[in-house]
Design a protein around this motif. Structure first.
Motif, PDB file in Angstrom:
ATOM      1  N   VAL A  62      -2.789   4.644   0.072  1.00 23.98           N
ATOM      2  CA  VAL A  62      -4.245   4.650   0.154  1.00 23.98           C
ATOM      3  C   VAL A  62      -4.749   6.090   0.059  1.00 23.98           C
ATOM      4  CG1 VAL A  62      -6.225   4.065   1.596  1.00 23.98           C
ATOM      5  CG2 VAL A  62      -4.228   2.574   1.558  1.00 23.98           C
ATOM      6  N   LEU A 108      -7.031   7.842  -2.708  1.00 28.82           N
ATOM      7  CA  LEU A 108      -8.316   8.429  -2.307  1.00 28.82           C
ATOM      8  C   LEU A 108      -8.434   9.870  -2.775  1.00 28.82           C
ATOM      9  CD1 LEU A 108      -8.929   7.110   1.322  1.00 28.82           C
ATOM     10  CD2 LEU A 108     -10.357   6.763  -0.691  1.00 28.82           C
ATOM     11  N   LYS A 166      -2.168   4.130   5.426  1.00 30.35           N
ATOM     12  CA  LYS A 166      -1.085   4.012   4.449  1.00 30.35           C
ATOM     13  C   LYS A 166      -1.118   5.160   3.438  1.00 30.35           C
ATOM     14  CE  LYS A 166       0.638   0.175   6.001  1.00 30.35           C
ATOM     15  NZ  LYS A 166       1.922   0.188   6.697  1.00 30.35           N
ATOM     16  N   MET A 222       0.823  -1.219   0.000  1.00 30.10           N
ATOM     17  CA  MET A 222       0.000   0.000   0.000  1.00 30.10           C
ATOM     18  C   MET A 222       0.853   1.263   0.000  1.00 30.10           C
ATOM     19  SD  MET A 222      -2.957  -0.979   2.648  1.00 30.10           S
ATOM     20  CE  MET A 222      -4.151  -2.252   2.302  1.00 30.10           C
TER      21      MET A 222
END
Lengths: 252, 326
Positions: free
Chosen positions: B304, B308, B301, B176
């Protein structure tokens, strides 16, 4: 002075000769039209001469280093690619890159060359427009201006006037002719025999991978040659206005 | 010029912000003082061994991804290109996963980044062999996709055969992407490669500008496409390989940042290189601050968060592109 010399020149693709036994020299002050049917080898002849294709024999341009070549010849490919939405002036300025050092700040000479090229192609009013938002014909003129801005002794263009309106076709051919009268040389491929006859000082006819005729328009554009090479009949006459060629019909 | 000043100021502000953000309860002035003055005690240790490398890596890796993304988009003349496209990040991740699986990563501290670099090197070599020394950008994309897919398949295989859920967990979390718990050693591993790669990519500026007119016209203007391509591949491999080795796979920075900044440099691919480098550094610094502020207790992480933030941003860009009718 010779700007391009081809000797025993040929191009093969997949072991098949696309172009063979070409011998020609382009001197300064010439306005050369390359004519021939689709697939005859016009583009191959130009790209090969520029060293963009693997070839046999000698080409004076292909023998140069890339940097020297960028100052000796400007090339306008048939595919009119403008990848990013840059403004017209920036795009035309790209033609100056072979002249710029790594510092890459455009000098006054560069700006002058760009202004001249824009003026020649009737683009001064469009200079700050986004190139990708122009019409196809306008984009073609921008790309011709880019090649003009390169300010090289020789200009080679692959079907530069395809897709232009009649006025800009004629104006472009006249600009090329005036470059030739200034002592530079222009090599263009084109399909319009009428414009070729009227504006070129020399025509090279390519058919099936060979140069089948090379000379002044009056000597080259005979009814026999037009019939044999293009498969059409044509009205050909020398008038006080110059040579007039008008294709009439397809020969069965 | 104004863009350069704005971006540099943004990076500087975010860099300081990244230095004063963290779970250790230290005031901003004390922490900066501790960083500069040094001395005994936990504060200089936290600043110099934990926060400084983290902020430095965010700048280095964010800049790398932004630069490589801009170079890749310029070369392929495609705004959807991504530095991962040539398979380097995929194969680096596979090298790292292999190191975790075999215990090499646990056995010695540099095992993981070195294995990831080995993977990246192998990936570049495979792409070069597949794409050939000459050839168009299309063969490069195809080779990159093939190597990415293969590396992805091997990574899945390792996960599939993981001996226990903890090993699988570790691998998944590593993939990640994160900058947590990195040391100055990681900076020293990444720095030389990133600097070398960035210097190589910086020389592409003129070639990428010329490529605006297509490969044929660029070559006729004195650009050696062969050299440009090799420089691009090795430069991207160095910066992206080093980044992935140290931080794991961090997506969307290389894709979104060039896209976002393109209008501000008049769409010139050469000028986009430096703008995107600064923009990438700013975006990753911001994301790494967000990671520490939003959920300080849970180990959120970095990859991530960038995804996003990046994905909706990208949707907005698609919307804008459609509106402009391009």
């Amino acid at each position: 002075m010779s700007l391009l010399t081809l000797r025993e020149f040929g191009v093969a693709r997949h072991q098949c000769d696309v172009l063979r036994n070409v011998e020609l020299t382009i001197d300064s002050g010439e306005m050369v039209g390359i004519i021939g049917p689709n697939g005859a080898g016009k583009t191959t002849l130009m790209r090969g001469a520029l060293g963009l294709l693997a070839h046999r024999g000698e080409s004076s341009l292909a023998a140069m280093t890339p940097r020297e070549r960028g100052r000796a010849v400007a090339w306008m490919p048939q595919a009119r690619e403008i990848a990013w939405p840059v403004d017209v002036e920036t795009l035309v300025m790209l033609g100056r890159s072979p002249h710029m050092g790594l510092g890459r700040r455009p000098t006054k000479t560069d700006h002058d060359a760009v202004a001249r090229a824009l003026d020649r192609m009737d683009l001064t009013g469009l200079r700050s427009r986004t190139a990708t938002q122009l019409s196809g014909g306008e984009q073609a003129r921008v790309l011709i201006a880019r090649a003009l801005a390169q300010d090289t002794p020789l200009l080679m263009a692959d079907e530069p006037i395809a897709g232009l309106d009649p006025a800009h076709q004629i104006a472009t051919m006249q600009e090329f002719a005036s470059l030739a009268s200034e002592g530079r040389s222009v090599v263009v491929s084109l399909h319009d025999l009428g414009l070729a006859a009227r504006h070129c000082t020399r025509l090279i006819v390519v058919d099936k991978g060979r140069v089948v005729a090379d000379g002044t328009p009056v000597d080259v554009l005979t009814q026999e040659l037009i019939r044999d090479t293009f498969g059409i009949s044509a009205f050909v006459q020398t008038t006080p206005e110059g040579l007039v060629v008008q294709p009439m019909g397809v020969v069965p | 010029m104004r863009l350069a000043v704005t971006l540099i100021a943004l990076v500087a502000v975010l860099f300081v912000a990244a230095l004063v953000t963290g779970p250790a309860d230290i005031g901003p002035f004390e922490s900066l003082l501790a960083l500069i003055a040094g001395g005994e005690g936990p504060m200089p240790l936290v600043m110099r061994e934990i926060r400084l490398p983290r902020a430095l890596l965010a700048v280095l890796i964010g800049g790398s991804l932004g630069l490589a993304g801009a170079a890749m988009q310029g070369y392929l003349r495609n705004p959807l290109a991504d530095p991962g496209l040539i398979g380097v990040s995929g194969s680096a991740a596979f090298g790292a996963v292999l190191a975790i699986q075999t215990g090499l990563a646990a056995a010695f501290a540099l095992g993981l980044p070195l294995a990831a670099l080995g993977g990246a090197l192998f990936g570049v070599f495979a792409v070069l062999v597949l794409a050939g020394p000459r050839g168009s950008s299309l063969t490069l994309i195809l080779a990159g996709i093939a190597i990415s897919a293969l590396a992805g398949a091997f990574t899945s295989l390792v996960l599939n055969l993981a001996p226990n859920p903890f090993a699988a967990n570790e691998i998944v979390f590593w993939m990640m992407g994160s900058l947590a718990d990195r040391s100055m050693t990681h900076v020293w591993i990444a720095l030389p490669l990133i600097l070398a790669g960035a210097l190589m990519l910086a020389t592409l500026s003129r070639g990428l500008d010329a490529l605006t007119l297509g490969e044929d016209a660029a070559e006729a203007m004195g650009i050696s496409l062969r050299r440009l391509r090799l420089t691009l591949i090795f430069g991207t491999a160095a910066v992206v390989g080093a980044s992935t080795a140290v931080a794991g796979a961090i997506g969307f920075v290389g894709l979104v940042v060039p896209h976002l900044l393109r209008p501000f440099v008049g769409s010139r691919p050469g000028a986009l290189l430096w703008a995107s480098t600064l923009g990438g550094a700013a975006m990753l610094l911001a994301a790494d601050i967000a990671v520490r502020i939003i959920l300080p207790a849970r180990d959120l992480k970095l990859g991530v968060v960038t995804a996003l933030v990046g994905a909706p941003l990208f949707l907005h860009l698609i919307y804008r592109t459609r509106r402009d009718g391009l």
